[in-house]
Design an enzyme around this catalytic site. Structure first.
Site, PDB file in Angstrom:
ATOM      1  N   PRO A   8       0.796  -1.140   0.149  1.00 48.48           N
ATOM      2  CA  PRO A   8      -0.016  -0.011  -0.094  1.00 48.48           C
ATOM      3  C   PRO A   8       0.923   1.258   0.040  1.00 48.48           C
ATOM      4  O   PRO A   8       1.805   1.227   0.515  1.00 48.48           O
ATOM      5  CB  PRO A   8      -0.949  -0.132   1.035  1.00 48.48           C
ATOM      6  CG  PRO A   8      -0.851  -1.669   1.639  1.00 48.48           C
ATOM      7  CD  PRO A   8       0.656  -2.071   0.930  1.00 48.48           C
ATOM      8  N   GLU A   9       0.473   2.247  -0.582  1.00 48.07           N
ATOM      9  CA  GLU A   9       1.102   3.420  -0.559  1.00 48.07           C
ATOM     10  C   GLU A   9       0.704   4.445   0.120  1.00 48.07           C
ATOM     11  O   GLU A   9      -0.445   4.178   0.840  1.00 48.07           O
ATOM     12  CB  GLU A   9       1.273   4.015  -2.027  1.00 48.07           C
ATOM     13  CG  GLU A   9       1.893   2.703  -3.084  1.00 48.07           C
ATOM     14  CD  GLU A   9       2.103   3.188  -4.506  1.00 48.07           C
ATOM     15  OE1 GLU A   9       2.118   4.373  -4.969  1.00 48.07           O
ATOM     16  OE2 GLU A   9       2.205   2.549  -5.489  1.00 48.07           O
ATOM     17  N   HIS A 102      -5.411 -16.300   9.753  1.00 49.51           N
ATOM     18  CA  HIS A 102      -4.828 -15.144   9.343  1.00 49.51           C
ATOM     19  C   HIS A 102      -5.149 -14.282  10.146  1.00 49.51           C
ATOM     20  O   HIS A 102      -4.630 -12.925  10.266  1.00 49.51           O
ATOM     21  CB  HIS A 102      -5.595 -14.563   8.054  1.00 49.51           C
ATOM     22  CG  HIS A 102      -5.319 -15.670   6.904  1.00 49.51           C
ATOM     23  ND1 HIS A 102      -4.093 -16.218   6.831  1.00 49.51           N
ATOM     24  CD2 HIS A 102      -6.261 -16.258   6.157  1.00 49.51           C
ATOM     25  CE1 HIS A 102      -3.950 -17.178   5.798  1.00 49.51           C
ATOM     26  NE2 HIS A 102      -5.432 -17.144   5.409  1.00 49.51           N
ATOM     27  N   ARG A 121      -0.242 -13.071   4.086  1.00 50.02           N
ATOM     28  CA  ARG A 121       1.012 -13.049   3.527  1.00 50.02           C
ATOM     29  C   ARG A 121       2.215 -12.963   4.339  1.00 50.02           C
ATOM     30  O   ARG A 121       3.304 -13.244   3.750  1.00 50.02           O
ATOM     31  CB  ARG A 121       1.230 -12.181   2.259  1.00 50.02           C
ATOM     32  CG  ARG A 121       0.068 -12.486   1.420  1.00 50.02           C
ATOM     33  CD  ARG A 121       0.264 -11.512  -0.209  1.00 50.02           C
ATOM     34  NE  ARG A 121       1.587 -12.207  -1.037  1.00 50.02           N
ATOM     35  CZ  ARG A 121       1.913 -11.711  -2.156  1.00 50.02           C
ATOM     36  NH1 ARG A 121       1.010 -10.951  -2.664  1.00 50.02           N
ATOM     37  NH2 ARG A 121       2.926 -12.286  -2.738  1.00 50.02           N
TER      38      ARG A 121
END
Length: 286
Positions: A8-9, A102, A121
């Site tokens: 993400p930016e 998760h 991930r």
């Protein structure tokens, strides 16, 4: 969910912060269950929980792509979402939507609400440091000025470019040179400025750097504004808001083979630093 290549930016992280702020500020942390120790590798599970417990959230801020939660007990909880980290706010009495496999962190708040963190991930990262020391943490101390700060001036960007023979796209991705940009917004800013992403940074004329500086700020602001109007479940806090809302406004990113909206040329893709770069060979020749 919107697919994003890489992390993400700044706009996505900013929107996570804006969604967390009203949910957490003035709430007290009662208990902490860190289920995956490697999420916070600098601390033991017990240390992490001890530093978080009993603190009331006084502020939720951002530095670069890092989320900062400041606690009344003198600690700051730092989070980097990386590629798949996300939060979920679970109201008292409701079941969480994340699968157990998760859900790596559960923070129990006063009044029975919970904040969950999942990272399918396993790339996300957290720590808890003394509030007055977060800026000096190794993950933050070398970061460039924030794009919206006065320190990120045209003169600053000119100096960074002038000192480097790197391709300008790669320089923009270096968080010690320009904070907050990633693959999406670097590509978009370069297209708007008409700059070839392969051009060595120190070969850019001052007027080109000035245009690039303006476009970096503009594209980030537009993405944040688009994210603020995106209708979402307010409990589900992804690092995807900005890109998700702004995707329809992408001019080149992920548009290989399509026509450039500026000049009509076919958008191309190349690899730089192991990542895809999208650009228009027609109008990005500067």
């Amino acid at each position: 969910m919107i697919k994003i290549e890489g992390m993400p930016e700044l706009p996505e992280v900013e929107m996570v912060v804006r969604h967390l702020r009203p949910l957490l500020v003035a709430r007290r942390v009662e208990q902490v269950d860190l289920r995956r120790a490697r999420l916070a590798p600098e601390l033991s599970v017990r240390q992490f929980a001890t530093r978080m417990r009993r603190g009331e959230v006084e502020a939720v801020d951002r530095r670069g792509k890092h989320i900062l939660v400041h606690l009344s007990t003198g600690w700051t909880w730092m989070t980097h979402l990386r590629m798949s980290g996300r939060f979920l706010f679970v109201e008292a009495g409701l079941a969480a939507d994340f699968g157990v496999a998760h859900t790596h962190l559960v923070v129990e708040l006063d009044r029975g609400d919970q904040l969950h963190f999942a990272d399918p991930r396993h790339f996300a990262w957290m720590t808890v440091v003394r509030r007055g020391e977060w800026a000096g943490h190794p993950a933050l101390r070398k970061l460039a000025p924030e794009p919206f700060d006065k320190a990120f001036s045209v003169d600053y960007l000119e100096k960074q470019c002038g000192r480097s023979q790197l391709a300008i796209k790669l320089l923009l991705l270096n968080q010690e040179r320009v904070t907050g940009l990633g693959n999406i917004y670097a590509a978009e800013a370069l297209h708007r400025a008409g700059i070839d992403p392969r051009r060595p940074a120190n070969q850019l004329a001052p007027e080109r750097v000035g245009r690039l500086h303006a476009e970096i700020i503009a594209v980030l602001r537009e993405a944040i504004e688009a994210g603020s109007t995106l209708e979402t479940d307010p409990r589900e806090i992804y690092g995807r808001y900005g890109a998700g809302a702004f995707e329809e406004n992408w001019r080149v990113y992920d548009r290989e083979g399509q026509l450039c909206p500026a000049c009509g040329s076919v958008i191309s893709r190349l690899t730089q630093g192991g990542r895809s770069t999208y650009f228009c060979p027609g109008c990005q020749q500067g």
